[in-house]
Design a protein around this motif. Structure first.
Motif, PDB file in Angstrom:
ATOM      1  N   TYR A 209       0.837  -1.204   0.000  1.00 19.83           N
ATOM      2  CA  TYR A 209       0.000   0.000   0.000  1.00 19.83           C
ATOM      3  C   TYR A 209       0.872   1.253   0.000  1.00 19.83           C
ATOM      4  CZ  TYR A 209      -4.172  -2.787   0.864  1.00 19.83           C
ATOM      5  OH  TYR A 209      -5.203  -3.682   0.740  1.00 19.83           O
ATOM      6  N   ILE A 210       2.033   1.179   0.637  1.00 19.08           N
ATOM      7  CA  ILE A 210       3.031   2.254   0.581  1.00 19.08           C
ATOM      8  C   ILE A 210       4.244   1.687  -0.138  1.00 19.08           C
ATOM      9  CG2 ILE A 210       4.502   3.821   1.897  1.00 19.08           C
ATOM     10  CD1 ILE A 210       2.447   3.759   4.124  1.00 19.08           C
ATOM     11  N   PRO A 211       4.573   2.210  -1.308  1.00 11.34           N
ATOM     12  CA  PRO A 211       5.588   1.567  -2.151  1.00 11.34           C
ATOM     13  C   PRO A 211       6.994   1.663  -1.586  1.00 11.34           C
ATOM     14  CG  PRO A 211       4.933   3.675  -3.079  1.00 11.34           C
ATOM     15  CD  PRO A 211       4.012   3.424  -1.923  1.00 11.34           C
ATOM     16  N   PRO A 212       7.886   0.812  -2.089  1.00  9.31           N
ATOM     17  CA  PRO A 212       9.292   0.816  -1.624  1.00  9.31           C
ATOM     18  C   PRO A 212      10.035   2.060  -2.089  1.00  9.31           C
ATOM     19  CG  PRO A 212       9.025  -0.669  -3.477  1.00  9.31           C
ATOM     20  CD  PRO A 212       7.646  -0.215  -3.114  1.00  9.31           C
ATOM     21  N   THR A 213      11.121   2.336  -1.412  1.00  7.10           N
ATOM     22  CA  THR A 213      11.993   3.457  -1.781  1.00  7.10           C
ATOM     23  C   THR A 213      13.384   2.995  -2.201  1.00  7.10           C
ATOM     24  OG1 THR A 213      12.636   3.733   0.542  1.00  7.10           O
ATOM     25  CG2 THR A 213      10.780   5.070  -0.253  1.00  7.10           C
ATOM     26  N   GLU A 214      13.702   1.734  -1.911  1.00  8.30           N
ATOM     27  CA  GLU A 214      15.018   1.182  -2.238  1.00  8.30           C
ATOM     28  C   GLU A 214      14.849  -0.145  -2.960  1.00  8.30           C
ATOM     29  OE1 GLU A 214      17.836   2.690  -1.744  1.00  8.30           O
ATOM     30  OE2 GLU A 214      17.163   4.342  -0.466  1.00  8.30           O
ATOM     31  N   ILE A 215      15.756  -0.436  -3.887  1.00 13.94           N
ATOM     32  CA  ILE A 215      15.716  -1.693  -4.621  1.00 13.94           C
ATOM     33  C   ILE A 215      15.874  -2.876  -3.692  1.00 13.94           C
ATOM     34  CG2 ILE A 215      18.190  -1.612  -5.106  1.00 13.94           C
ATOM     35  CD1 ILE A 215      15.412  -3.092  -7.357  1.00 13.94           C
ATOM     36  N   SER A 216      16.562  -2.678  -2.561  1.00 12.33           N
ATOM     37  CA  SER A 216      16.778  -3.770  -1.609  1.00 12.33           C
ATOM     38  C   SER A 216      15.461  -4.316  -1.060  1.00 12.33           C
ATOM     39  CB  SER A 216      17.666  -3.305  -0.450  1.00 12.33           C
ATOM     40  OG  SER A 216      17.063  -2.215   0.220  1.00 12.33           O
ATOM     41  N   GLU A 217      14.425  -3.460  -1.035  1.00 15.20           N
ATOM     42  CA  GLU A 217      13.115  -3.896  -0.535  1.00 15.20           C
ATOM     43  C   GLU A 217      12.431  -4.849  -1.501  1.00 15.20           C
ATOM     44  OE1 GLU A 217      10.698  -0.677   1.282  1.00 15.20           O
ATOM     45  OE2 GLU A 217      12.359   0.625   0.651  1.00 15.20           O
ATOM     46  N   LEU A 218      12.928  -4.912  -2.737  1.00 11.58           N
ATOM     47  CA  LEU A 218      12.322  -5.775  -3.747  1.00 11.58           C
ATOM     48  C   LEU A 218      13.190  -6.992  -4.051  1.00 11.58           C
ATOM     49  CD1 LEU A 218      11.076  -3.000  -6.188  1.00 11.58           C
ATOM     50  CD2 LEU A 218       9.745  -4.244  -4.479  1.00 11.58           C
ATOM     51  N   GLN A 219      14.219  -7.187  -3.260  1.00 13.32           N
ATOM     52  CA  GLN A 219      15.068  -8.358  -3.418  1.00 13.32           C
ATOM     53  C   GLN A 219      14.715  -9.395  -2.362  1.00 13.32           C
ATOM     54  OE1 GLN A 219      18.898  -6.436  -3.114  1.00 13.32           O
ATOM     55  NE2 GLN A 219      19.003  -6.028  -5.313  1.00 13.32           N
ATOM     56  N   PHE A 220      14.972 -10.647  -2.675  1.00 13.52           N
ATOM     57  CA  PHE A 220      14.626 -11.724  -1.748  1.00 13.52           C
ATOM     58  C   PHE A 220      15.383 -11.576  -0.436  1.00 13.52           C
ATOM     59  CE2 PHE A 220      15.698 -15.890   0.046  1.00 13.52           C
ATOM     60  CZ  PHE A 220      14.422 -16.333   0.373  1.00 13.52           C
ATOM     61  N   LYS A 221      14.645 -11.765   0.664  1.00 13.02           N
ATOM     62  CA  LYS A 221      15.245 -11.683   1.997  1.00 13.02           C
ATOM     63  C   LYS A 221      15.040 -13.014   2.724  1.00 13.02           C
ATOM     64  CE  LYS A 221      14.081  -6.761   2.531  1.00 13.02           C
ATOM     65  NZ  LYS A 221      13.187  -6.671   1.349  1.00 13.02           N
ATOM     66  N   PRO A 222      16.094 -13.624   3.188  1.00  9.73           N
ATOM     67  CA  PRO A 222      15.934 -14.855   3.969  1.00  9.73           C
ATOM     68  C   PRO A 222      15.339 -14.558   5.340  1.00  9.73           C
ATOM     69  CG  PRO A 222      18.231 -14.184   3.929  1.00  9.73           C
ATOM     70  CD  PRO A 222      17.504 -13.269   2.987  1.00  9.73           C
ATOM     71  N   ASN A 223      14.610 -15.519   5.877  1.00 11.10           N
ATOM     72  CA  ASN A 223      14.000 -15.407   7.206  1.00 11.10           C
ATOM     73  C   ASN A 223      13.155 -14.132   7.339  1.00 11.10           C
ATOM     74  OD1 ASN A 223      15.466 -17.777   8.047  1.00 11.10           O
ATOM     75  ND2 ASN A 223      17.274 -16.455   8.280  1.00 11.10           N
ATOM     76  N   HIS A 224      12.336 -13.927   6.329  1.00  7.18           N
ATOM     77  CA  HIS A 224      11.518 -12.713   6.274  1.00  7.18           C
ATOM     78  C   HIS A 224      10.050 -13.103   6.109  1.00  7.18           C
ATOM     79  CE1 HIS A 224      10.615  -8.496   5.440  1.00  7.18           C
ATOM     80  NE2 HIS A 224       9.875  -8.896   4.428  1.00  7.18           N
ATOM     81  N   ALA A 225       9.157 -12.376   6.763  1.00  8.01           N
ATOM     82  CA  ALA A 225       7.723 -12.643   6.653  1.00  8.01           C
ATOM     83  C   ALA A 225       7.168 -11.941   5.418  1.00  8.01           C
ATOM     84  CB  ALA A 225       7.001 -12.162   7.904  1.00  8.01           C
ATOM     85  N   TYR A 226       6.664 -12.718   4.474  1.00  6.59           N
ATOM     86  CA  TYR A 226       6.075 -12.170   3.252  1.00  6.59           C
ATOM     87  C   TYR A 226       4.566 -12.322   3.287  1.00  6.59           C
ATOM     88  CZ  TYR A 226      10.572 -11.655   0.868  1.00  6.59           C
ATOM     89  OH  TYR A 226      11.835 -11.257   0.497  1.00  6.59           O
ATOM     90  N   ASP A 227       3.859 -11.278   2.844  1.00  3.31           N
ATOM     91  CA  ASP A 227       2.404 -11.352   2.705  1.00  3.31           C
ATOM     92  C   ASP A 227       2.045 -11.768   1.288  1.00  3.31           C
ATOM     93  OD1 ASP A 227       1.932 -10.523   5.315  1.00  3.31           O
ATOM     94  OD2 ASP A 227       1.992  -8.394   4.758  1.00  3.31           O
ATOM     95  N   LYS A 228       0.888 -12.356   1.143  1.00  2.00           N
ATOM     96  CA  LYS A 228       0.408 -12.751  -0.171  1.00  2.00           C
ATOM     97  C   LYS A 228       0.299 -11.518  -1.080  1.00  2.00           C
ATOM     98  CE  LYS A 228      -3.413 -15.115  -2.494  1.00  2.00           C
ATOM     99  NZ  LYS A 228      -4.728 -15.797  -2.322  1.00  2.00           N
ATOM    100  N   GLY A 229       0.809 -11.634  -2.306  1.00  2.00           N
ATOM    101  CA  GLY A 229       0.731 -10.543  -3.267  1.00  2.00           C
ATOM    102  C   GLY A 229       1.960  -9.664  -3.321  1.00  2.00           C
ATOM    103  N   ILE A 230       2.888  -9.811  -2.375  1.00  2.00           N
ATOM    104  CA  ILE A 230       4.127  -9.028  -2.399  1.00  2.00           C
ATOM    105  C   ILE A 230       4.956  -9.438  -3.611  1.00  2.00           C
ATOM    106  CG2 ILE A 230       6.327  -8.628  -1.215  1.00  2.00           C
ATOM    107  CD1 ILE A 230       3.975  -7.170   0.025  1.00  2.00           C
ATOM    108  N   ILE A 231       5.570  -8.456  -4.255  1.00  2.00           N
ATOM    109  CA  ILE A 231       6.345  -8.696  -5.471  1.00  2.00           C
ATOM    110  C   ILE A 231       7.831  -8.474  -5.204  1.00  2.00           C
ATOM    111  CG2 ILE A 231       6.799  -7.856  -7.825  1.00  2.00           C
ATOM    112  CD1 ILE A 231       3.864  -7.186  -8.075  1.00  2.00           C
ATOM    113  N   ILE A 232       8.655  -9.370  -5.724  1.00  2.00           N
ATOM    114  CA  ILE A 232      10.099  -9.181  -5.703  1.00  2.00           C
ATOM    115  C   ILE A 232      10.621  -9.244  -7.138  1.00  2.00           C
ATOM    116  CG2 ILE A 232      10.335 -10.148  -3.380  1.00  2.00           C
ATOM    117  CD1 ILE A 232      11.464 -12.703  -4.712  1.00  2.00           C
TER     118      ILE A 232
END
Length: 341
Positions: free
Chosen positions: A45-68
């Motif tokens: 709902y509030i878009p990312p500001t850094e490319i790192s937010e769109l890269q895969f993160k290990p041990n991270h909680a992802y919600d349905k519909g999130i795009i990487i």
């Protein structure tokens, strides 16, 4: 309820024009694909500001519909999950609406602000639609057209989604803009039809007929302008943002569009001088002529001075303001009984 209805309709009109301005800036900056999905942006709902937010993160909680972004492609989370140390493709699926997989923080936020303004403009539209039910007995068309505006905004939002899904197909952008003009016209009619008092313009059959012709020609001119803009978009894709080369080989539509501006100037100039000479009282013709002159100047600046900053969105917005003024003058020109022949 009539005064708050008019006030909310005027606020809606201003916000719709702000959305048009934002959309023009989006197109000027090439930010149309800043958010690859709709209505969210990369699933947020509030878009990312850094490319790192769109890269895969290990041990991270992802919600349905999130795009990487992975290997220059978009992946969408299929469910809520916590990632492991390595990317498990069973939790992801490819984004199939289009294959555009780039991130530019500026483009993302320009497009996001455009969407926010679009959502914000819907609030006063909902308000005046609710208020219109109290005006049903006085003027049923206020209620009917208010409801039509709500559906028009919903359709416009859907068109916005199809524009993104098509990776900015030019003809869909044109339809999107034409729908914005329809919404502007409906809101202007609602404002005019719900007014408590009216100016004492003199009805003149010739003036009314010519303003209708002028309005029609403006629509044609705006559509021609979108075709010229489509050519520029194609040039941008081919050669990038080298502005001096965008109009190196103009299309036939450009020459027709440029020459047609003379016709627009002459016809609207006739309206201006007729109103002034016969004291018809159409004071908005002064503002109309200013818009036409500003439109011609901005067009000259774009062609001869390689598209100065903000000249493109200004050119479009002035054209749509001109259209709105013409439409309102047309509404005024229909009201009085004939006093002149």
């Amino acid at each position: 309820m009539q005064k708050p209805f008019i006030k909310s309709a005027k606020i809606a009109l201003v916000l719709v024009y702000l959305v048009i301005i934002a959309g023009a800036v989006v197109r000027m900056t090439g930010s149309g694909m800043g958010c690859p999905d709709w209505p969210k942006c990369f699933g947020y709902y509030i878009p990312p500001t850094e490319i790192s937010e769109l890269q895969f993160k290990p041990n991270h909680a992802y919600d349905k519909g999130i795009i990487i972004i992975k290997d220059e492609a978009l992946l969408v989370a299929t469910e809520h999950f916590n990632s492991s140390e390595i990317l498990n493709l069973n939790n992801w699926e490819s984004y199939t609406a289009h294959d555009y997989a780039q991130f530019n923080a500026t483009h993302t936020w320009v497009e996001y602000i455009n969407r926010l303004l679009g959502a914000l403009s819907g609030i006063p539209i909902l308000i005046f639609t609710i208020l219109s039910f109290w005006l049903w007995r006085k003027n049923k068309w206020l209620t009917i057209l208010s409801i039509a505006t709500v559906f028009g905004m919903a359709f416009q939002a859907w068109l916005g989604k199809t524009v993104v899904d098509s990776n900015l197909a030019p003809f869909k952008i044109t339809i999107h803009m034409v729908m914005a003009m329809v919404i502007v016209a409906i809101i202007l009619y609602l404002i005019y039809a719900s007014k408590l008092t009216y100016r004492n313009q003199v009805f003149d059959m010739a003036f009314r007929n010519v303003i209708l012709v002028a309005l029609t020609l403006s629509l044609v001119q705006i559509v021609l302008g979108t075709q010229v803009r489509q050519h520029i978009d194609e040039r941008v894709k081919d050669i990038g943002y080298i502005k001096s080369l965008w109009m190196e080989n103009p299309t036939l539509q450009f020459y027709v569009h440029r020459s047609f501006s003379v016709v627009i100037l002459v016809i609207n100039g006739w309206l201006f001088f007729r109103s002034k000479k016969l004291n018809l009282g159409y004071v908005k013709t002064y503002l109309l002529m200013l818009c036409i002159l500003a439109e011609i100047i901005s067009g000259i600046a774009m062609f001869y001075f390689d598209f100065p900053f903000l000249s493109q969105p200004l050119h479009l917005v002035i054209a749509l303001i001109m259209f709105g003024i013409q439409f309102y003058i047309y509404l005024e020109s229909k009201r009085k009984k004939a006093l002149l022949t």
